[in-house]
Enzyme design. Structure first.
Site, PDB file in Angstrom:
ATOM      1  N   GLU A   1       3.754  14.517  -7.775  1.00  0.00           N
ATOM      2  CA  GLU A   1       4.557  13.299  -7.883  1.00  0.00           C
ATOM      3  C   GLU A   1       5.989  13.637  -8.341  1.00  0.00           C
ATOM      4  O   GLU A   1       6.177  14.339  -9.325  1.00  0.00           O
ATOM      5  CB  GLU A   1       3.905  12.345  -8.889  1.00  0.00           C
ATOM      6  CG  GLU A   1       4.588  10.979  -8.972  1.00  0.00           C
ATOM      7  CD  GLU A   1       3.930  10.065 -10.008  1.00  0.00           C
ATOM      8  OE1 GLU A   1       3.171  10.568 -10.853  1.00  0.00           O
ATOM      9  OE2 GLU A   1       4.190   8.839  -9.963  1.00  0.00           O
TER      10      GLU A   1
ATOM     11  N   CYS B   1      -0.505   8.659  -8.345  1.00  0.00           N
ATOM     12  CA  CYS B   1      -0.791   8.710  -9.779  1.00  0.00           C
ATOM     13  C   CYS B   1      -1.552   7.484 -10.295  1.00  0.00           C
ATOM     14  O   CYS B   1      -2.741   7.376 -10.029  1.00  0.00           O
ATOM     15  CB  CYS B   1       0.499   8.955 -10.558  1.00  0.00           C
ATOM     16  SG  CYS B   1       0.177   9.673 -12.208  1.00  0.00           S
TER      17      CYS B   1
ATOM     18  N   LYS C   1       4.361   3.198  -4.321  1.00  0.00           N
ATOM     19  CA  LYS C   1       3.354   3.081  -5.385  1.00  0.00           C
ATOM     20  C   LYS C   1       3.122   1.615  -5.762  1.00  0.00           C
ATOM     21  O   LYS C   1       4.068   0.912  -6.150  1.00  0.00           O
ATOM     22  CB  LYS C   1       3.832   3.881  -6.593  1.00  0.00           C
ATOM     23  CG  LYS C   1       2.839   4.030  -7.730  1.00  0.00           C
ATOM     24  CD  LYS C   1       3.417   5.021  -8.762  1.00  0.00           C
ATOM     25  CE  LYS C   1       2.484   5.315  -9.907  1.00  0.00           C
ATOM     26  NZ  LYS C   1       3.037   6.358 -10.800  1.00  0.00           N
TER      27      LYS C   1
END
Lengths: 298, 298
Positions: free
Chosen positions: A46, A157, A120
C-alpha cells in the site's frame, strides 16, 4: 480434473524512505526483478511511494499525491508492464481534484493499458493511522478485472477486515484478491498485543479465501518508520506478506523484517475444484441477507 | 477499563451411539457435570441425540425427530437448566409438522424457560452429508437472545462458512456465537485433504470472532460413525471443539478423539474493548453492500 492454469504472482515487500522518488525507483527495480524471475501479476504494498505519512494530520502531505493515469507512478508502471508483458497493481495516493484525494490502486494489464482503478472503500482512523483526514472514501464500489493472466480483484488494507468486501469482489468472478497493505505494531503495544493483532490480520484474510474459494494475496511493508516531526515511537510494520490458497492455507509467507520479492505460483483451476467440493456459493441465503445494509439491528 | 463480566461456557464434545435414548442420557449427564463444575452457558454438539444419520437418505430416519418444546430433549434440558440455574443450547432434529423437519437449536434460559429457537438457515448437501433431504431451510432468520449470563447467538454447522450469518447475528448484539457442529473427515480423503479441511473450518470461525469482535464457540462431535446399512467407511468426526476470543485467538481447544466437557471462561467486557480499539463496525460501507442479496454479480 480441470486443466491447470498456473499463474505466478509477484509480491513486493519493502521498506520506504522519506524520498518518494527513491521509493518509486526501488519499486520499479523490484517490479523488473519480479518480471525477470517470471512473475506475471505483480502487486506493490500500500502506498509504496511514501513512508506511512498518515501517522500525523499534516496538510503538507497532500503534496505527496499524484494524479492517475498522468502521474509519474502510473506512467512508469505502464511502461514496465508493457515492456515485460506483466500485470501490475500499484497502490497510490491519488489526487483526483483539488481537495479530493483517494487511497487508490491502479490495475495495469500486460499490454500497458490501464484496466481500471479501485478506490479504497473502508477508511480507518486510529492512533497513527489518521486516514480519514487524507482519503475520501472510495466511490468505485467493489470491482474485478479480466487481466491477461486471470480475473482479479483488488482491495486495500482496512478493507481486509470486511467479509462483505471480499464477497462482493469474488461475486464478480475474481479468482485472486489482492490486498496492498501498510499495517504494523505500535512498538509500545507489541509485547502485549502483537501476536493477537497479527493473528487476527492473517486469519481474517485467510477466511476470505475460505469463504469464497479463491486465492488471497496480502502485500505489506517492512521497516520501523518514525516520521520527522511526529512524536512517539512510530510504527513497526510487520511484513509477513502472504498468499493463501483456496482453502485458506498459507502457500507462502515473507519474513517480518526483510525486503523480499516473493514469487508464488497459483493454479487458478483450483478455484473451480474447491468451489465444487465446498459449494458455499450454492447455499447462500440471499433471501435473508437484506439487513446487511443496516448499521446495526437494534 | 470496563468491569469484567466473566461467564463460563461449557462445551459438550462426545461420541454418539445408535440408540437415541442413550445419547440423550449421556448429554444430560455431561450437562449436569458441566453445571456442577461451574459452567453457566452449556451447548451441545449438533444433533447430539443421534449418530449422524444424514450419511444416507432414509425415510425411516425421520422417526428420530422430535417436537419442540414438547419432545423429550427439550423437556429434560428445561428441567436441568432450572435445577442448576444454567443456560442450555440444545441442538435437535425437529419435527415441526408432518413432512416438515428442521435442524434446530433450542435456547433455554437459566430459569428453565424456552427463550426461542433457531432453525439452521444454510443446509448442506454433499457426499455423506445429505442434509437437504432431511432439513427444510430455516425460516427464523438470524437471531440473538438475552440469557441470564449474556446476549448470545446460535448458528449451526454449515452456517459457519457464511460470514453473512455471523455478521447478522452479531449485529443483533450477540456477544458469543455458538456453533453446534457435526463435521469430520471422509477417511479416504483424510491423508490428502484432512489438514486443509480442518484448517479452513477453524479459520473461518475464528474470522467471525475477528470481524465482529465477539466470542465464538464451536462444539463438534468425536468418533468414527459407520451407519448400519450404509456402505463405505463412514465419517471420522474431528472433534477439536474450541472457543475463540474477540481477536480470533484460540482460547481453548478440545482433542481430536476424546469425549470432553470443556469449560472456558470468557470476559464479555472484552467485546466492548475490542470493538472500541478495532472499530470495524464503525466503517462498514452499508451504502455499497446491496449486492450481497444477489446470487452472483454477472
Amino acid at each position: 480434473m480441470p486443466v491447470q492454469k498456473t499463474v505466478t504472482l509477484g509480491l513486493l515487500q519493502h521498506a520506504c524512505l522519506a524520498d518518494p522518488k527513491a521509493n518509486l525507483a526501488k519499486a520499479l527495480v523490484l517490479t523488473e526483478e519480479a518480471a525477470k524471475r517470471g512473475a506475471q501479476i505483480i502487486c506493490t504494498q500500500e502506498m509504496f511511494r511514501s513512508q506511512y505519512f498518515c501517522q500525523s494530520e499534516d496538510h503538507a502531505n497532500f503534496a505527496l499525491a499524484e494524479s492517475i493515469p498522468d502521474g509519474p507512478s502510473t506512467v512508469a508502471f505502464r511502461k514496465l508492464a508493457k515492456k515485460h508483458g506483466v500485470v501490475v497493481i500499484a497502490s497510490l495516493f491519488e489526487k483526483r481534484a483539488s481537495g479530493l484525494y483517494h487511497n487508490t490502486a491502479v490495475i495495469i494489464d500486460a499490454d500497458g493499458s490501464v484496466l481500471g482503478l479501485y478506490r479504497k472503500m473502508h477508511i480507518p482512523d486510529d492512533p497513527l493511522f489518521y486516514e480519514k483526514f487524507y482519503f475520501t472514501p472510495g466511490d468505485t464500489g467493489f470491482r474485478a478485472w479480466d487481466t491477461k493472466f486471470g480475473r482479479i480483484g483488488v482491495l486495500i488494507c482496512w478493507d481486509q477486515w470486511y467479509p462483505e468486501a471480499a464477497r462482493l469482489t469474488a461475486m464478480q468472478g475474481a479468482e485472486i484478491l489482492f490486498y496492498p497493505t501498510a499495517i504494523g505494531w505500535h512498538p509500545s503495544e507489541k509485547a502485549e498485543y502483537g501476536v493477537n493483532q497479527h493473528g487476527a490480520w492473517e486469519t481474517i484474510q485467510r477466511s476470505h479465501a475460505v469463504a469464497n474459494g479463491c486465492y488471497v494475496a496480502a502485500i505489506n511493508r517492512v521497516g520501523h518508520e518514525k516520521i520527522k516531526g511526529v512524536g512517539g515511537d512510530g510504527l513497526e510494520f510487520w511484513g509477513q506478506s502472504f498468499v493463501a490458497g483456496t482453502s485458506g492455507q498459507i502457500l507462502a509467507k515473507a519474513s517480518v523484517k526483510e525486503e523480499e520479492v516473493m514469487l508464488v505460483d497459483v493454479d487458478l483451476s483450483k478455484v473451480d475444484v474447491t468451489r465444487t467440493h465446498w459449494p458455499f456459493l450454492r447455499d447462500r441465503r440471499i433471501d435473508a441477507y437484506g439487513d446487511l445494509t443496516r448499521r446495526f439491528i437494534d
